[in-house]
Design an enzyme around this catalytic site. Structure first.
Site, mmCIF file in Angstrom:
data_model
loop_
_atom_site.group_PDB
_atom_site.id
_atom_site.type_symbol
_atom_site.label_atom_id
_atom_site.label_comp_id
_atom_site.label_asym_id
_atom_site.label_seq_id
_atom_site.Cartn_x
_atom_site.Cartn_y
_atom_site.Cartn_z
ATOM 1 N N GLY A 20 0.836 -1.195 0.000
ATOM 2 C CA GLY A 20 0.000 0.000 0.000
ATOM 3 C C GLY A 20 0.867 1.240 0.000
ATOM 4 N N GLY B 131 -1.270 2.146 7.081
ATOM 5 C CA GLY B 131 -1.626 1.097 8.036
ATOM 6 C C GLY B 131 -1.028 -0.267 7.744
ATOM 7 C CB THR C 124 14.874 -3.702 5.856
ATOM 8 O OG1 THR C 124 13.707 -2.916 5.630
ATOM 9 C CG2 THR C 124 14.565 -5.180 5.730
ATOM 10 C CG HIS D 239 7.629 0.710 13.164
ATOM 11 N ND1 HIS D 239 6.633 -0.061 12.626
ATOM 12 C CD2 HIS D 239 7.725 1.805 12.365
ATOM 13 C CE1 HIS D 239 6.139 0.539 11.555
ATOM 14 N NE2 HIS D 239 6.791 1.682 11.371
ATOM 15 C CD GLU E 42 17.970 -2.934 14.778
ATOM 16 O OE1 GLU E 42 18.912 -2.256 14.327
ATOM 17 O OE2 GLU E 42 17.378 -2.661 15.831
#
Length: 177
Positions: A8, A13, A34, A49, A61
């Site tokens: 999206g 979202g 990433t 996040h 990570e």
């Protein structure tokens, strides 16, 4: 292993939907991140996040070597990879004047690692987040055009191997595959 792709536009979202989907699966969860914080805005976004995940996920990570990172997830029940957009950008920025070959190499390695995991892991769902960037005007500079084209290539290949694909529109998920 079921592969779910969530795509999206920016801030629609995707990550929230992907995280809720992952949290609906009991067991061990891992978040493969990433993004790299090159500026304060990105630092804030990454921190947000992290806070949203609380202690519900372990974190790996890895800005470039997704093939190696994904192989470290075989003992988990659900893997949330966020996101292919940042990963593709990282590859391009680290391989100036050789972007197409680099993206192809990294993507092929990543796809091979996913294939290895299909029958040799505990993973129930691999949820992959990405962006749709080619719906606007044609970018005005060469690097942006390269990025849009190569991310489109990455997205097509991941959508092809995915069992489900969701498009997020204004915070609403629309199942397209």
């Amino acid at each position: 292993m079921k592969i779910v792709m969530v795509t999206g536009g920016q801030s629609c979202g995707k990550s929230t939907f992907a995280q809720k989907t992952a949290e609906n699966i009991s067991g061990k969860r891992v978040y493969v991140a990433t993004a790299q914080a090159f500026d304060q805005e990105m630092e804030i976004k990454i921190q947000k996040h992290i806070e949203e995940r609380e202690d519900k996920f372990d974190t790996i990570e890895e800005p470039l070597e997704l093939d190696q990172a994904i192989l470290k997830t075989k003992e988990y029940d659900v893997v949330l990879l966020d996101c292919l957009t940042m990963w593709t950008s990282n590859i391009i920025l680290n391989n100036e004047n050789n972007e197409e070959a680099a993206v192809e190499k990294y993507l092929n390695n990543f796809l091979k690692s996913i294939e290895k995991l299909k029958n040799h892991s505990n993973i129930q769902k691999l949820i992959i987040v990405t962006n749709e960037v080619g719906w606007g005007i044609i970018p005005g500079n060469k690097l942006s055009r390269i990025f849009a084209r190569l991310l489109g290539t990455v997205n097509k290949k991941i959508a092809k191997i995915s069992d489900e694909v969701y498009m997020m529109v204004s915070g609403i998920e629309v199942k397209i595959k």
